[in-house]
Design an enzyme around this catalytic site. Structure first.
Site, PDB file in Angstrom:
ATOM      1  N   TRP B 104     -32.664  31.845   6.453  1.00  0.00           N
ATOM      2  CA  TRP B 104     -31.587  32.014   5.474  1.00  0.00           C
ATOM      3  C   TRP B 104     -31.637  30.935   4.411  1.00  0.00           C
ATOM      4  O   TRP B 104     -31.387  31.208   3.222  1.00  0.00           O
ATOM      5  CB  TRP B 104     -30.221  32.056   6.177  1.00  0.00           C
ATOM      6  CG  TRP B 104     -30.154  33.205   7.126  1.00  0.00           C
ATOM      7  CD1 TRP B 104     -30.150  33.146   8.484  1.00  0.00           C
ATOM      8  CD2 TRP B 104     -30.160  34.608   6.787  1.00  0.00           C
ATOM      9  NE1 TRP B 104     -30.140  34.415   9.019  1.00  0.00           N
ATOM     10  CE2 TRP B 104     -30.149  35.325   8.010  1.00  0.00           C
ATOM     11  CE3 TRP B 104     -30.177  35.310   5.584  1.00  0.00           C
ATOM     12  CZ2 TRP B 104     -30.149  36.720   8.054  1.00  0.00           C
ATOM     13  CZ3 TRP B 104     -30.175  36.693   5.627  1.00  0.00           C
ATOM     14  CH2 TRP B 104     -30.158  37.389   6.851  1.00  0.00           C
ATOM     15  N   ASP B 173     -24.005  26.912   3.828  1.00  0.00           N
ATOM     16  CA  ASP B 173     -23.903  28.239   4.412  1.00  0.00           C
ATOM     17  C   ASP B 173     -23.498  28.035   5.871  1.00  0.00           C
ATOM     18  O   ASP B 173     -24.304  27.597   6.690  1.00  0.00           O
ATOM     19  CB  ASP B 173     -25.259  28.943   4.313  1.00  0.00           C
ATOM     20  CG  ASP B 173     -25.247  30.322   4.978  1.00  0.00           C
ATOM     21  OD1 ASP B 173     -24.214  30.709   5.560  1.00  0.00           O
ATOM     22  OD2 ASP B 173     -26.286  31.013   4.906  1.00  0.00           O
ATOM     23  N   LYS B 197     -19.757  36.832  12.111  1.00  0.00           N
ATOM     24  CA  LYS B 197     -20.211  36.128  13.309  1.00  0.00           C
ATOM     25  C   LYS B 197     -19.032  35.489  14.046  1.00  0.00           C
ATOM     26  O   LYS B 197     -18.754  35.813  15.186  1.00  0.00           O
ATOM     27  CB  LYS B 197     -21.287  35.117  12.936  1.00  0.00           C
ATOM     28  CG  LYS B 197     -22.537  35.840  12.415  1.00  0.00           C
ATOM     29  CD  LYS B 197     -23.542  34.949  11.754  1.00  0.00           C
ATOM     30  CE  LYS B 197     -24.587  35.755  10.992  1.00  0.00           C
ATOM     31  NZ  LYS B 197     -25.521  36.512  11.825  1.00  0.00           N
TER      32      LYS B 197
END
Lengths: 362, 362
Positions: B104, B173, B197
């Site tokens: 990511w 992030d 999540k």
């Protein structure tokens, strides 16, 4: 707490079909035997694959579309499409035509201009506060696309038939009447619709894009704003708005299996609209704000003799279990949004209330 | 259809707290006495105002943040933030530092570069397949921000403590460990987290942005991609993803009122992780893939002696009602994601299964 449901005339987010809500509720702790909520299931699972694929198949079938059309489920609402469309479709030196029929069309035009794209306003109904749909429009045959707003939620107008653009692909914001009536998809290069009016909850936007339009995208567009990113991954380049896609799937199933398709839906919608417009037309108390030949089957906008009476109307309707009748804050007045999921029974209840209210206050 | 819930070890979308799911289910046809589902309520209503404002207040309180931080609920996931951050924060001639700790982070760097922004990779753990978090990093004191990925879902690593960037605002992030432990917000200029999540369903991304970062936005950024657009309208410039915001509100309430805040959540999460890592550390059958001092409290990644055994492990676990244990398709192996909502009981069940499986197959 009351378990009584309201007659929901919200402009969006709006009513959803009760059987759909009941199915979501019933399976909310255990979706399809997975032992998980639909909100907990992986988007890379067989369970979600079945959901998204079925949603696509049903949308294709309902609109009678072949495989040259891609069905995408994107985020950011119609507002993000205002930017994505010119970013993806308009290259340097190219131009698009826009028809300005109200607030949302104006925003679409402004966004394209903000991004430095060349757009031409081919027609506008701004001269009479957007109370009609322009006709006899001359479209530029070199335009890459011609953009229209199929139904104008705020102004209460709707295209009765779509304009003939000859070879120029139509591009339409159908947020507020998508799946409310059948239409011929072939003239369209791109169709988009925020879900929260006719087909699902807020947070998912259906985009239908034809192969030839998809291929236009070029340059350094942010990855998430490129249609090809999503088309090449069946809307799962990143985690999609799963709950929204699931709800859309159920609404499409309801449209096909309970309603009987778009022709049947249209018949019900016409009946609903006629039920309210006939009260307005028979009255000098209520005044419709849209020209008769342009008025919307989805958003019935009207005024009362005074703002005090409008306020009273909305309040008393609410006391009788009818919600969402206040006009958009930018125009005032009253508005009954009667999307697919608002039942004929709800509309008849409102029509009766309108007649009684007129008798008492007229 | 079975009503049995699974032990959910999905990487995302992932488990949500059962009491939250039950509350959504119970009120799904009539939210808070409105006579409408939360999916049918107008985002301009008092009902939704209460939801979004409560969500903001709770997030602020849980993270001990003052009013210089804005809490936004956006669409497009963390993937859209990869573009929005450099577009909003980096002007011509300016540069940002990025630490590359996995898939990511790599995507975040690539997106900034795609948009022609100047980014410097200040450190990377790519040399050992991202199995550790770099330390002793030298950050450029002129960088506008320093970007990190707090937890690496795929590689199973997590920053044990955040790096000291001196005056450079951290940008993180936190999609896969947001609200899993307390931390000092002050060094951060921007934090973002896809909800699916630890805090909600897919389709909503929480962005926390500090005043000074918000003010940097300039130029012709698409309206929907400008942080100021959303900050000035309490995330309601256009229709927000209402159902997602509502779920986040309930999860925050659960964190505060049932769990007792982030310190208590962290204690539970540490216990859960330790439960699995102690099995791995005591075994020569299971091999953790991350360096011990970098391993994640959220995603426990491990290998078995062969791919056949890994396949068997995942299959037999599923037969015993434990789902989501397959490693990410890009790395293989096994992964147990144990976010906030995965209970200690579920984790203990898995630990026991791991021991039994080793005994039978070791």
């Amino acid at each position: 707490m009351s378990t009584k449901r309201i007659h929901n005339f919200n402009a969006g987010p709006a009513a959803l079909p009760l059987p759909v809500l009941e199915e979501i509720q019933a399976s909310f702790l255990n979706f399809n035997g997975s032992g998980m909520s639909i909100t907990e299931v992986s988007h890379r699972s067989k369970w979600f694959d079945d959901v998204i694929n079925d949603a696509v198949v049903r949308i294709r079938r309902l609109l009678n579309m072949d495989e040259t059309y891609h069905v995408l489920f994107l985020q950011g609402g119609a507002s993000l499409q205002f930017a994505m469309i010119p970013m993806n479709l308009l290259r340097d030196g190219e131009s698009a035509d826009y028809v300005n029929t109200g607030t949302w069309a104006t925003k679409a035009i402004q966004e394209a201009q903000l991004l430095g794209k060349s757009v031409r306003v081919a027609a506008s109904s701004e001269d009479r506060n957007f109370c009609y749909i322009p006709d006899h429009i001359h479209f530029d045959s070199n335009a890459v696309y011609a953009h229209i707003t199929s139904n104008n939620t705020i102004k209460g107008t709707q295209w009765p038939i779509y304009p003939d653009t000859h070879s120029v692909p139509l591009t339409a914001d159908m947020s507020s009447d998508f799946m409310s009536r059948p239409f011929d998809v072939k003239p369209f290069g791109l169709i988009y619709a925020g879900a929260q009016k006719n087909i699902g909850p807020a947070g998912v936007c259906v985009v239908i894009i034809r192969d030839d339009m998809l291929k236009r995208a070029s340059g350094n567009i942010p990855t998430m704003l490129k249609y090809t990113t999503h088309a090449s991954k069946n809307s799962m380049y990143n985690t999609p708005p799963c709950f929204g896609v699931y709800t859309i799937q159920l609404v499409m199933k309801w449209l096909e299996e309970s309603i009987g398709g778009l022709k049947a839906m249209d018949a019900i919608n016409c009946k609903k609209a006629s039920c309210l417009y006939s009260v307005i037309d028979a009255s000098s108390f209520y005044k419709g704000t849209a020209d008769k030949n342009s008025r919307s089957l989805m958003n019935v906008t009207f005024r009362l003799p005074s703002e005090e009476l409008e306020k009273k109307f909305v309040q008393e309707a609410l006391m009788e279990n009818m919600g969402g009748l206040k006009g958009h804050r930018s125009v005032g007045g009253c508005r009954a949004s009667i999307y697919n999921a608002t039942t004929l029974e709800s509309v008849q209840t409102l029509a009766d209330f309108m007649k009684t209210f007129e008798r008492k206050n007229g």
